[in-house]
Design a protein around this motif. Structure first.
Motif, PDB file in Angstrom:
ATOM      1  N   UNK A   1       0.827  -1.212   0.000  1.00 61.13           N
ATOM      2  CA  UNK A   1       0.000   0.000   0.000  1.00 61.13           C
ATOM      3  C   UNK A   1       0.861   1.261   0.000  1.00 61.13           C
ATOM      4  N   UNK A   2       1.861   1.314   0.884  1.00 65.90           N
ATOM      5  CA  UNK A   2       2.702   2.506   0.947  1.00 65.90           C
ATOM      6  C   UNK A   2       3.579   2.645  -0.292  1.00 65.90           C
ATOM      7  N   UNK A   3       4.001   1.521  -0.891  1.00 74.30           N
ATOM      8  CA  UNK A   3       4.779   1.588  -2.127  1.00 74.30           C
ATOM      9  C   UNK A   3       3.940   2.173  -3.263  1.00 74.30           C
ATOM     10  N   UNK A   4       2.686   1.772  -3.348  1.00 74.06           N
ATOM     11  CA  UNK A   4       1.797   2.311  -4.378  1.00 74.06           C
ATOM     12  C   UNK A   4       1.528   3.796  -4.148  1.00 74.06           C
TER      13      UNK A   4
ATOM     14  N   UNK B   1       2.431   9.367  -5.706  1.00 69.15           N
ATOM     15  CA  UNK B   1       2.833  10.736  -5.373  1.00 69.15           C
ATOM     16  C   UNK B   1       4.022  11.186  -6.209  1.00 69.15           C
ATOM     17  N   UNK B   2       4.956  10.277  -6.493  1.00 65.76           N
ATOM     18  CA  UNK B   2       6.124  10.635  -7.305  1.00 65.76           C
ATOM     19  C   UNK B   2       5.724  10.926  -8.750  1.00 65.76           C
TER      20      UNK B   2
ATOM     21  N   UNK C   1      -0.349  13.385   2.381  1.00 68.20           N
ATOM     22  CA  UNK C   1       0.745  13.545   3.335  1.00 68.20           C
ATOM     23  C   UNK C   1       2.078  13.102   2.729  1.00 68.20           C
ATOM     24  N   UNK C   2       2.071  11.988   2.004  1.00 66.60           N
ATOM     25  CA  UNK C   2       3.299  11.531   1.354  1.00 66.60           C
ATOM     26  C   UNK C   2       3.754  12.534   0.306  1.00 66.60           C
TER      27      UNK C   2
ATOM     28  N   UNK D   1       8.818  19.183   1.182  1.00 68.33           N
ATOM     29  CA  UNK D   1       8.031  20.007   2.110  1.00 68.33           C
ATOM     30  C   UNK D   1       8.009  21.489   1.763  1.00 68.33           C
ATOM     31  N   UNK D   2       9.067  21.980   1.122  1.00 71.08           N
ATOM     32  CA  UNK D   2       9.144  23.411   0.853  1.00 71.08           C
ATOM     33  C   UNK D   2       8.596  23.802  -0.520  1.00 71.08           C
TER      34      UNK D   2
END
Length: 429
Positions: free
Chosen positions: A54-57, A62-63, A149-150, A156-157
């Protein structure tokens, strides 16, 4: 020899009978912990693999949501997000499936020559109703938050730098940035997929027809969100001035002024309803998924209302004109997808003893509250004086807490189903 064999068989049958106190609704917590102790290793493996995928997907989505060929990238992003929800489905079904051998009901079915089914069979049967529950009750909101969030934490900036430069960074907008025309085209493709495989699933054809129909259903919704977001953003002012909307606001204002206690009652309901959902509806929704995985469930309205006064009303509806029936089906579709599976699960659970569902809901909420306190304690224990160290400690603490809460919740769902089905099988109330 025959007499000795008969005596031995009778003793074996008597030994296989569970004590009456173990079938009591109040034995639910003990039964859930017993299941957790027997099946801890496969539950941990399923949860860990599901969370990793799940987190890999989410990270991949996001990338890909930034760069050239932006609209083509967003088509892939929404596709990957659909796979995220499908991963949640597979993880939940897998965790429930691996503990079925620890249930009394499973052993009773196998002694009767029933209950042998593969994981894909359970997943295929569960998928469509799981998607309806997952979407209508807002469980997908957490997936959306995690994606945003990811995406934010990757750079972040960037959102501030681009904002000062007067540019749109596209940060956290990967799920709603798709062009309306492209959204409509992808919605059409998803609609064809969900309709084709949905009909095959209804006809009982195709081993994976339910899973593919669910994928089409989810993709149709997620691609449609972009078109809806664009349309609402462009038409919000127009909608606000329409006659029906204006009349509705006028009517509610008149009700507040003319009906004694209207504002107090609506305010009370609005304040209490979220707690009702968290304490009763959400546990019942997950219990519905568990009952689906174990194959003791029928999601249609007819099965739910069988033996009640509503069944006679449906007989009269079926005698009406075809277009009347079709209109009633379309108008009630959202209600039936939202409530009928839950009502059926509640009926099955209460038939095994009314206190069973109350204790299940209490334990479910208790796990959530305990998980919150455990997370706070974990973050407190691993806290450091150096700034930003919490970025590294927050994830493992959250993973451990989610692991404990989720695995115990799955065991609680399985134990509730097991007691309800076993009590119903033996005629206990």
């Amino acid at each position: 020899m025959s007499g000795t064999s008969a005596i031995a068989a009778s003793h074996q049958a008597a030994g296989s009978e569970k004590p009456t106190w173990m079938l009591s609704p109040y034995a639910l917590p003990l039964h859930a912990f017993g299941i957790a102790a027997k099946c801890a290793l496969p539950l941990i493996i399923w949860f860990s693999l599901g969370r990793l995928v799940r987190w890999a997907l989410l990270l991949l989505a996001a990338t890909l949501s930034h760069g050239s060929w932006y609209q083509a990238r967003l088509v892939v992003v929404v596709f990957l997000f659909t796979l995220v929800v499908m991963t949640s489905l597979a993880t939940t079904a897998g965790m429930l499936y691996v503990i079925r051998d620890a249930l009394m009901e499973t052993r009773a079915r196998r002694e009767a020559g029933e209950g042998r089914e593969s994981l894909f069979g359970a997943l295929n049967r569960t998928a469509l109703v799981f998607a309806g529950i997952y979407l209508t009750w807002g469980f997908v909101t957490q997936d959306i938050r995690d994606f945003m969030e990811i995406d934010l934490r990757r750079q972040p900036d960037r959102i501030l730098v681009d904002a000062f430069a007067g540019e749109d960074s596209g940060v956290m907008a990967g799920l709603i940035g798709l062009d309306a025309k492209i959204s409509l085209a992808t919605m059409a493709v998803a609609y064809v997929i969900k309709t084709f495989f949905g009909r095959r699933h209804e006809a009982g054809a195709g081993r994976f027809s339910g899973i593919l129909a669910t994928f089409g259903e989810l993709a149709f919704v997620f691609y449609g969100i972009n078109a809806l977001y664009t349309a609402v953003g462009a038409r919000s002012d127009w909608l606000g001035g329409r006659v029906v909307v204006t009349a509705w606001h006028d009517w509610t204002d008149q009700a507040k002024a003319g009906v004694p206690g209207w504002e107090q009652v609506t305010g009370f309901i609005g304040a209490v309803w979220p707690y009702v959902v968290d304490a009763l509806v959400v546990p019942l929704a997950w219990l519905t998924v568990g009952i689906l995985v174990y194959g003791a469930y029928a999601e249609d309205t007819r099965t739910t209302i069988r033996g009640t006064r509503l069944e006679r009303a449906t007989v009269h509806v079926e005698r009406t004109h075809r277009w009347t029936r079709l209109a009633l089906v379309k108008l009630s579709a959202g209600w039936t997808e939202r409530w009928i599976p839950l009502l059926n699960s509640l009926r099955l659970t209460v038939s095994g003893g009314a206190p069973l569902f109350g204790l299940f809901a209490l334990c479910y909420v208790g796990l959530r509250v305990g998980g919150d306190y455990l997370g706070r304690a974990g973050r407190y224990l691993v806290a450091f004086d150096e700034p930003y160290i919490w970025f590294m400690t927050y994830v493992p603490v959250g993973f451990v807490v989610d692991l404990l809460v989720t695995t115990l919740s799955m065991c609680l769902i399985a134990a509730t189903f097991d007691l309800a089905a076993s009590r119903r099988r033996r005629g206990l109330r």
